[in-house]
Design an enzyme around this catalytic site. Sequence first.
Site, PDB file in Angstrom:
ATOM      1  N   ASP A 117      23.099   1.447  -9.653  1.00 46.75           N
ATOM      2  CA  ASP A 117      22.377   0.628 -10.623  1.00 46.75           C
ATOM      3  C   ASP A 117      22.822  -0.822 -10.440  1.00 46.75           C
ATOM      4  OD1 ASP A 117      21.755  -0.695 -13.237  1.00 46.75           O
ATOM      5  OD2 ASP A 117      21.097   1.323 -13.762  1.00 46.75           O
TER       6      ASP A 117
ATOM      7  N   LYS B 240       8.688  -1.926 -14.887  1.00 44.48           N
ATOM      8  CA  LYS B 240       7.467  -2.720 -14.673  1.00 44.48           C
ATOM      9  C   LYS B 240       6.249  -2.350 -15.512  1.00 44.48           C
ATOM     10  CE  LYS B 240       5.617   0.161 -11.005  1.00 44.48           C
ATOM     11  NZ  LYS B 240       4.859   0.238  -9.763  1.00 44.48           N
TER      12      LYS B 240
ATOM     13  N   SER C 219       5.729 -12.158 -11.253  1.00 46.05           N
ATOM     14  CA  SER C 219       4.412 -11.572 -11.480  1.00 46.05           C
ATOM     15  C   SER C 219       3.429 -12.625 -11.978  1.00 46.05           C
ATOM     16  CB  SER C 219       4.552 -10.480 -12.547  1.00 46.05           C
ATOM     17  OG  SER C 219       3.289 -10.084 -13.006  1.00 46.05           O
TER      18      SER C 219
ATOM     19  N   TYR D 177       7.397  -7.411 -20.824  1.00 44.54           N
ATOM     20  CA  TYR D 177       7.616  -7.345 -19.373  1.00 44.54           C
ATOM     21  C   TYR D 177       7.481  -8.748 -18.754  1.00 44.54           C
ATOM     22  CZ  TYR D 177       6.326  -6.728 -14.482  1.00 44.54           C
ATOM     23  OH  TYR D 177       6.237  -6.852 -13.113  1.00 44.54           O
TER      24      TYR D 177
ATOM     25  N   LYS E  65      10.291 -11.347 -16.719  1.00 46.70           N
ATOM     26  CA  LYS E  65      10.082 -12.021 -15.424  1.00 46.70           C
ATOM     27  C   LYS E  65      10.268 -13.527 -15.578  1.00 46.70           C
ATOM     28  CE  LYS E  65       9.282  -8.463 -12.946  1.00 46.70           C
ATOM     29  NZ  LYS E  65      10.231  -8.085 -11.895  1.00 46.70           N
TER      30      LYS E  65
HETATM   31  P1  NAD Z   1       8.759   0.493  -8.456  1.00 46.86           P
HETATM   32  O1  NAD Z   1       9.079   1.018  -9.802  1.00 46.86           O
HETATM   33  O2  NAD Z   1       8.021   1.376  -7.515  1.00 46.86           O
HETATM   34  O3  NAD Z   1      10.094  -0.005  -7.739  1.00 46.86           O
HETATM   35  C1  NAD Z   1      11.201  -0.503  -8.446  1.00 46.86           C
HETATM   36  C2  NAD Z   1      12.444   0.178  -7.879  1.00 46.86           C
HETATM   37  O4  NAD Z   1      13.591  -0.330  -8.561  1.00 46.86           O
HETATM   38  C3  NAD Z   1      12.444   1.689  -8.075  1.00 46.86           C
HETATM   39  O5  NAD Z   1      12.791   2.306  -6.844  1.00 46.86           O
HETATM   40  C4  NAD Z   1      13.494   1.936  -9.143  1.00 46.86           C
HETATM   41  O6  NAD Z   1      14.122   3.187  -8.984  1.00 46.86           O
HETATM   42  C5  NAD Z   1      14.444   0.761  -8.896  1.00 46.86           C
HETATM   43  N1  NAD Z   1      15.218   0.331 -10.054  1.00 46.86           N
HETATM   44  C6  NAD Z   1      14.783   0.027 -11.303  1.00 46.86           C
HETATM   45  N2  NAD Z   1      15.796  -0.362 -12.084  1.00 46.86           N
HETATM   46  C7  NAD Z   1      16.908  -0.328 -11.308  1.00 46.86           C
HETATM   47  C8  NAD Z   1      18.284  -0.637 -11.535  1.00 46.86           C
HETATM   48  N3  NAD Z   1      18.714  -1.050 -12.731  1.00 46.86           N
HETATM   49  N4  NAD Z   1      19.146  -0.512 -10.509  1.00 46.86           N
HETATM   50  C9  NAD Z   1      18.743  -0.091  -9.292  1.00 46.86           C
HETATM   51  N5  NAD Z   1      17.459   0.224  -9.020  1.00 46.86           N
HETATM   52  C10 NAD Z   1      16.556   0.101 -10.015  1.00 46.86           C
HETATM   53  O7  NAD Z   1       7.960  -0.875  -8.661  1.00 46.86           O
HETATM   54  P2  NAD Z   1       7.155  -1.767  -7.605  1.00 46.86           P
HETATM   55  O8  NAD Z   1       5.711  -1.649  -7.921  1.00 46.86           O
HETATM   56  O9  NAD Z   1       7.631  -1.504  -6.243  1.00 46.86           O
HETATM   57  O10 NAD Z   1       7.614  -3.210  -8.092  1.00 46.86           O
HETATM   58  C11 NAD Z   1       8.738  -3.851  -7.529  1.00 46.86           C
HETATM   59  C12 NAD Z   1       9.008  -5.139  -8.302  1.00 46.86           C
HETATM   60  O11 NAD Z   1       7.829  -5.954  -8.256  1.00 46.86           O
HETATM   61  C13 NAD Z   1       9.354  -4.927  -9.774  1.00 46.86           C
HETATM   62  O12 NAD Z   1      10.348  -5.849 -10.137  1.00 46.86           O
HETATM   63  C14 NAD Z   1       8.039  -5.245 -10.465  1.00 46.86           C
HETATM   64  O13 NAD Z   1       8.250  -5.707 -11.763  1.00 46.86           O
HETATM   65  C15 NAD Z   1       7.467  -6.336  -9.573  1.00 46.86           C
HETATM   66  N6  NAD Z   1       6.004  -6.436  -9.657  1.00 46.86           N
HETATM   67  C16 NAD Z   1       5.228  -5.328  -9.431  1.00 46.86           C
HETATM   68  C17 NAD Z   1       3.837  -5.428  -9.547  1.00 46.86           C
HETATM   69  C18 NAD Z   1       2.961  -4.218  -9.329  1.00 46.86           C
HETATM   70  O14 NAD Z   1       1.791  -4.262  -9.732  1.00 46.86           O
HETATM   71  N7  NAD Z   1       3.439  -3.144  -8.687  1.00 46.86           N
HETATM   72  C19 NAD Z   1       3.249  -6.648  -9.865  1.00 46.86           C
HETATM   73  C20 NAD Z   1       4.061  -7.765 -10.077  1.00 46.86           C
HETATM   74  C21 NAD Z   1       5.437  -7.639  -9.961  1.00 46.86           C
HETATM   75  N1  UFG Z   2      -8.304  -0.496 -15.553  1.00 49.23           N
HETATM   76  C1  UFG Z   2      -9.252   0.413 -15.965  1.00 49.23           C
HETATM   77  N2  UFG Z   2      -8.872   1.713 -16.092  1.00 49.23           N
HETATM   78  C2  UFG Z   2      -7.592   2.142 -15.831  1.00 49.23           C
HETATM   79  C3  UFG Z   2      -6.639   1.188 -15.400  1.00 49.23           C
HETATM   80  C4  UFG Z   2      -7.024  -0.122 -15.284  1.00 49.23           C
HETATM   81  O1  UFG Z   2     -10.400   0.055 -16.211  1.00 49.23           O
HETATM   82  O2  UFG Z   2      -7.310   3.343 -15.979  1.00 49.23           O
HETATM   83  C5  UFG Z   2      -8.714  -1.916 -15.367  1.00 49.23           C
HETATM   84  C6  UFG Z   2      -7.945  -2.888 -16.245  1.00 49.23           C
HETATM   85  O3  UFG Z   2      -8.594  -3.023 -17.499  1.00 49.23           O
HETATM   86  C7  UFG Z   2      -8.009  -4.165 -15.406  1.00 49.23           C
HETATM   87  C8  UFG Z   2      -7.985  -3.639 -13.963  1.00 49.23           C
HETATM   88  O4  UFG Z   2      -8.398  -2.286 -14.043  1.00 49.23           O
HETATM   89  O5  UFG Z   2      -9.222  -4.828 -15.607  1.00 49.23           O
HETATM   90  C9  UFG Z   2      -6.604  -3.684 -13.325  1.00 49.23           C
HETATM   91  O6  UFG Z   2      -5.666  -3.032 -14.181  1.00 49.23           O
HETATM   92  P1  UFG Z   2      -4.212  -2.623 -13.685  1.00 49.23           P
HETATM   93  O7  UFG Z   2      -3.552  -1.875 -14.789  1.00 49.23           O
HETATM   94  O8  UFG Z   2      -4.296  -1.955 -12.351  1.00 49.23           O
HETATM   95  O9  UFG Z   2      -3.503  -4.030 -13.421  1.00 49.23           O
HETATM   96  P2  UFG Z   2      -3.217  -5.247 -14.428  1.00 49.23           P
HETATM   97  O10 UFG Z   2      -3.936  -6.426 -13.888  1.00 49.23           O
HETATM   98  O11 UFG Z   2      -3.449  -4.863 -15.819  1.00 49.23           O
HETATM   99  O12 UFG Z   2      -1.635  -5.425 -14.279  1.00 49.23           O
HETATM  100  C10 UFG Z   2      -0.997  -5.556 -13.005  1.00 49.23           C
HETATM  101  C11 UFG Z   2       0.431  -5.007 -13.089  1.00 49.23           C
HETATM  102  C12 UFG Z   2       1.266  -5.842 -14.034  1.00 49.23           C
HETATM  103  C13 UFG Z   2       1.212  -7.279 -13.616  1.00 49.23           C
HETATM  104  C14 UFG Z   2      -0.212  -7.755 -13.504  1.00 49.23           C
HETATM  105  C15 UFG Z   2      -0.252  -9.145 -12.943  1.00 49.23           C
HETATM  106  O13 UFG Z   2       0.405  -3.674 -13.572  1.00 49.23           O
HETATM  107  O14 UFG Z   2       2.598  -5.427 -13.927  1.00 49.23           O
HETATM  108  O15 UFG Z   2      -0.954  -6.882 -12.622  1.00 49.23           O
HETATM  109  O16 UFG Z   2       0.403  -9.206 -11.730  1.00 49.23           O
HETATM  110  F1  UFG Z   2       1.848  -8.009 -14.560  1.00 49.23           F
END
Ligand code: NAD
Ligand code: UFG
Length: 338
Positions: free
Chosen positions: A58, A84, A124, A148, A152
Site C-alpha cells: 500500500d 476512482k 482527471s 473524487y 485529484k
Molecule cells: P484502477 O483502479 O484500475 O487502477 C488503480 C490501481 O491502484 C489498482 O491496481 C489498485 O489496486 C491500486 N491501488 C489503489 N489504492 C492503492 C494504494 N493505496 N496502494 C497501492 N495500490 C493502490 O484505475 P485506472 O482506471 O487504471 O486509473 C488509474 C489512475 O488514473 C487513478 O488514479 C484514477 O483516479 C486516474 N484516472 C482514471 C480515469 C478513468 O476513467 N479510468 C480517468 C481519470 C483519471
Molecule cells: N453513461 C450511460 N450509461 C452508463 C454509463 C454511462 O449513459 O451505464 C453515459 C454517462 O451519462 C456519460 C457517458 O456515458 O454521458 C460517459 O460516462 P462514464 O461513466 O463512462 O464517464 P464519465 O465521463 O462520467 O467519467 C469519467 C471517469 C471519471 C472522470 C471523468 C473525467 O469515470 O473518473 O471521466 O475524466 F473523472
Amino acid sequence: MAVLVTGGAGYIGSHTCVELLEAGMDVVVVDNFCNSKPEALRRVEEITGKALVTCDLDIRDREGLRKVFASHQIDAVIHFAGLKAVGESSQMPLAYYDNNVSGTVALAEVMAEFACFKIVFSSSATVYGPDAPVPYIETLATGPCNVYGRTKHMVEDILRDACGIPESQWQVSLLRYFNPIGAHESGKIGEDPQGIPNNLMPYIAQVAVGKLKSLNVFGDDYPTVDGTGVRDYIHVVDLAKGHVQAVRKLDKPDPGCNIYNLGAGRGYSVLEVVKAFEQASGITIPYEIAPRRAGDLAEFYADASLAKDELDWEAELTIERMVADTWRWQSNNPKGYE
Ligand code: NAD
Ligand code: UFG
C-alpha cells in the site's frame, strides 16, 4: 531508466507498464491489488516478453516504500494508485482523501528521502468542474464538484507546492485524462471492473457478452448532437504512450510543474459509442433511455494541443479501434482476469 509505477496492475497502469517495457525501461510496480489482480502483471510480462518487479504494498505504508526505494535505483515515479469511483467517493469521502491524498503525501515524502524528485501524476478532466467551457484547456480555472475530483485537485496543489519551495528539485507532470477506453490489441489485458461497471464502455461490453441485460442511457435531452452525453474517449494505449512521453520529458534537467490534458480532442455521444461497438462486434446492444445521472455534464472534450507541442504526443487510435479492442478483450475474457 527505472520507473516505479504505483497502481501498475490497474487498467491504465498495466497498459503503461507494457509501453514502458517496450520502450526499454525497467519497471517496478507497487500495488495493493485493492482493485486489480496480479494476473494482469503476469500478462504484461507475457505480452512484452520482459520481466518486471512486483511489490504487493500500500502506498500509505512508508516503511514498505522505503524498502522498495532502498532495493531499487528508481529514476522516476508514475503514480496511478488511487480510488476512482465518483459516486462511491461521496459515500466514503474519508477513505478517498486518505488513499488518494495521504497516499500521495507518503509517496512524495519517501521519494524525497531517496532524492527521487520526478513524478507523473494521474489527474482527471473532472478537476475542471461543471462551469468550464469546452474545449477544456489547461489554463482554465478549476473547480471540481465531487469528492473524487477534489482529491485529484488537492494532489495537484500539493505537488505544485512542492515545486514552489526555494531550490526545489521536483519535476512534476500532472496529466489530466479524459475518458480512457479500449484495451491492448493482444486482447490479453483490459478493463476489469469489480461488480456492475459505473462507466459506459465496460457496461456496454458486459451487455455484449450477456453478463448484463441492457444499457441504461442516462438522459437523451442534453443539448448535444443526439441528446445523449458527449465525452472525449481516448484509447488506453494512446494514454499509456502519453505517460512514456511525460516520463521522458522529466529526464531533462528543468525542475517545475507542467499540466497536460490527455484526450483525443473530440467528443462522441453515448449513442455514437453504442453504434460503433455494434458495428465492431456484430452484436446488437439493447438499451433504454433512463433519467440523467446526478452530476453528469452534457459534453466535454479536451484541447490537447499543449501535449502535442511539448510532449510530442497525440492520440492516434480511432473510436473504431477503441471499441474493437474492447470487444476483443471482453470476448476473450468474459470473466475478466478470473
Ligand atoms: P484502477 O483502479 O484500475 O487502477 C488503480 C490501481 O491502484 C489498482 O491496481 C489498485 O489496486 C491500486 N491501488 C489503489 N489504492 C492503492 C494504494 N493505496 N496502494 C497501492 N495500490 C493502490 O484505475 P485506472 O482506471 O487504471 O486509473 C488509474 C489512475 O488514473 C487513478 O488514479 C484514477 O483516479 C486516474 N484516472 C482514471 C480515469 C478513468 O476513467 N479510468 C480517468 C481519470 C483519471
Ligand atoms: N453513461 C450511460 N450509461 C452508463 C454509463 C454511462 O449513459 O451505464 C453515459 C454517462 O451519462 C456519460 C457517458 O456515458 O454521458 C460517459 O460516462 P462514464 O461513466 O463512462 O464517464 P464519465 O465521463 O462520467 O467519467 C469519467 C471517469 C471519471 C472522470 C471523468 C473525467 O469515470 O473518473 O471521466 O475524466 F473523472
